[in-house]
Write an enzyme that holds these catalytic residues in place. Structure first.
Site, PDB file in Angstrom:
ATOM      1  N   HIS A 100      29.694 -27.192 -44.863  1.00  0.00           N
ATOM      2  CA  HIS A 100      30.718 -27.332 -46.088  1.00  0.00           C
ATOM      3  C   HIS A 100      31.891 -28.302 -45.989  1.00  0.00           C
ATOM      4  O   HIS A 100      32.334 -28.545 -46.850  1.00  0.00           O
ATOM      5  CB  HIS A 100      31.122 -25.913 -46.543  1.00  0.00           C
ATOM      6  N   ASP A 123      30.231 -20.320 -54.055  1.00  0.00           N
ATOM      7  CA  ASP A 123      30.481 -19.871 -52.649  1.00  0.00           C
ATOM      8  C   ASP A 123      30.804 -18.422 -52.508  1.00  0.00           C
ATOM      9  O   ASP A 123      31.726 -18.062 -53.189  1.00  0.00           O
ATOM     10  CB  ASP A 123      31.511 -20.833 -51.902  1.00  0.00           C
ATOM     11  N   HIS A 125      32.710 -17.866 -49.906  1.00  0.00           N
ATOM     12  CA  HIS A 125      34.140 -18.125 -49.596  1.00  0.00           C
ATOM     13  C   HIS A 125      34.946 -19.193 -50.408  1.00  0.00           C
ATOM     14  O   HIS A 125      34.479 -19.953 -51.209  1.00  0.00           O
ATOM     15  CB  HIS A 125      33.926 -18.615 -47.915  1.00  0.00           C
ATOM     16  N   ASP A 127      37.210 -21.256 -48.918  1.00  0.00           N
ATOM     17  CA  ASP A 127      37.252 -22.538 -48.115  1.00  0.00           C
ATOM     18  C   ASP A 127      38.559 -23.283 -48.442  1.00  0.00           C
ATOM     19  O   ASP A 127      38.853 -24.327 -48.439  1.00  0.00           O
ATOM     20  CB  ASP A 127      36.071 -23.417 -48.445  1.00  0.00           C
ATOM     21  N   HIS A 140      34.760 -26.129 -41.939  1.00  0.00           N
ATOM     22  CA  HIS A 140      33.976 -26.057 -43.016  1.00  0.00           C
ATOM     23  C   HIS A 140      34.709 -24.755 -43.933  1.00  0.00           C
ATOM     24  O   HIS A 140      33.941 -24.567 -44.952  1.00  0.00           O
ATOM     25  CB  HIS A 140      32.565 -25.493 -42.757  1.00  0.00           C
ATOM     26  N   ASP A 227      27.227 -23.664 -52.152  1.00  0.00           N
ATOM     27  CA  ASP A 227      27.136 -23.315 -50.521  1.00  0.00           C
ATOM     28  C   ASP A 227      25.837 -22.384 -50.852  1.00  0.00           C
ATOM     29  O   ASP A 227      26.318 -20.965 -51.783  1.00  0.00           O
ATOM     30  CB  ASP A 227      28.319 -22.618 -50.081  1.00  0.00           C
ATOM     31  N   ASP A 229      25.307 -19.777 -49.062  1.00  0.00           N
ATOM     32  CA  ASP A 229      25.955 -18.526 -48.946  1.00  0.00           C
ATOM     33  C   ASP A 229      26.410 -17.899 -50.090  1.00  0.00           C
ATOM     34  O   ASP A 229      26.845 -16.806 -49.780  1.00  0.00           O
ATOM     35  CB  ASP A 229      26.574 -18.487 -47.359  1.00  0.00           C
ATOM     36  N   GLU A 272      25.123 -26.176 -46.337  1.00  0.00           N
ATOM     37  CA  GLU A 272      24.901 -24.870 -45.147  1.00  0.00           C
ATOM     38  C   GLU A 272      23.452 -24.515 -45.268  1.00  0.00           C
ATOM     39  O   GLU A 272      23.341 -23.226 -45.126  1.00  0.00           O
ATOM     40  CB  GLU A 272      25.920 -23.741 -45.809  1.00  0.00           C
TER      41      GLU A 272
END
Length: 300
Positions: A100, A123, A125, A127, A140, A227, A229, A272
């Protein structure tokens, strides 16, 4: 949405410390992204992959707690220049990651063409880390902060300007793993976040409707940074930083379909995908399905 789609692969795995995500663009192409989009009667141009330099060292040195700063900065700058050219040509940039950290380059190339670029950050997360707040030093986990102008100047100043985006033009969807420094920044900057709590409570249709309405009145273009994830690892196992309790594939399809109907997305990246950690290219196949929905695929 533009009928011409320019695909850019970014085999970047230096923004973190698990190998394999550099093969993400190849896995997505192998999963049939070109054929899938050509079936939508879109004009597809595959520009190949950005060349990513490998570090001369083997121990992934950190500078100011930033892993592989030089190589990530250089790769992001190359990507930014390519994305800039694509937007200038009138095409829709579709970027395939890679980790990412590549979002720094994508956003640098896109944002210079808009007064108020909106960003949907799909996402697990936030980030939103910096070298100071990051527990790992993995870049990332920093691209959204960098795009806000927060972080090391070698990252924030890609293409010679900063910031790329404004905090009030961001919507994060699917968050369920935030570091302390990220939580502080979200509150301080007033960033709109729909965590998994909100998704569960409100349902995906309401989350997407609110996100679309929130961005529609204040932006002149919207970038999607997805992303894999963000999805639950039971469904999308081929990611480097899986977090249980994520979004379902069906919820994500609905989100993409609603974005397609909104006609507000002007650029996108899917990141990712790590085929080494995957099961029979399952995660790359999901990425291709979601791209199809985003770009107008429908059952009827």
């Amino acid at each position: 949405m533009n009928q011409k789609i320019s695909i850019i692969g970014v085999p970047m795995d230096l923004g973190q410390n698990r190998r394999g995500v550099d093969m993400g663009p190849s896995a997505i192409r192998y999963a049939g992204i070109i054929d899938r989009l050509e079936q939508l009667k879109l004009d597809i141009e595959d520009l190949g992959d950005i060349k990513i330099a490998r570090p001369a060292h083997n121990n992934q040195e950190k500078v100011d707690n930033l892993r592989n700063l030089k190589e990530v900065s250089e790769g992001s700058s190359l990507l930014a220049e390519k994305v800039d050219q694509v937007v200038q040509s009138g095409a829709f940039p579709l970027v395939l990651g890679g980790d990412h950290s590549i979002a720094m380059g994508t956003l640098a190339g896109v944002a210079k063409h808009y007064e108020n670029l909106g960003v949907i950050w799909y996402d697990a997360h936030g980030d939103l880390n910096t070298g100071e707040s990051s527990p790992s030093g993995n870049i990332h986990g920093m691209p959204l902060a960098v795009s806000l102008g927060i972080g090391h100047e070698k990252l924030t100043n890609i293409l010679g300007y900063a910031p790329k985006i404004k905090p009030e033009n961001i919507v994060i969807i699917g968050a369920r793993s935030l570091d302390e420094g990220e939580r502080v920044l979200i509150k301080e900057k007033g960033i709109q976040v729909f965590t998994m709590h909100e998704v569960d409570k409100m349902g995906m249709p309401a989350v997407m409707e609110e996100s679309i309405n929130y961005l529609k009145g204040r932006t002149d273009g919207v970038h999607l940074s997805l992303d894999l994830d963000g999805l639950d690892p039971n469904e999308a196992p081929g990611v480097g930083t899986p977090v249980m309790g994520g979004l379902s594939y069906r919820e994500s399809h609905l989100a993409m379909e609603m974005l397609a109907q909104s006609k507000m997305i002007t650029s996108a990246e899917f990141v990712e995908v790590n085929p080494i950690l995957d099961e029979k290219n399952k995660t790359a196949n999901m990425a291709v399905g979601l791209m199809g929905s985003l770009l107008g695929e429908s059952l009827l």
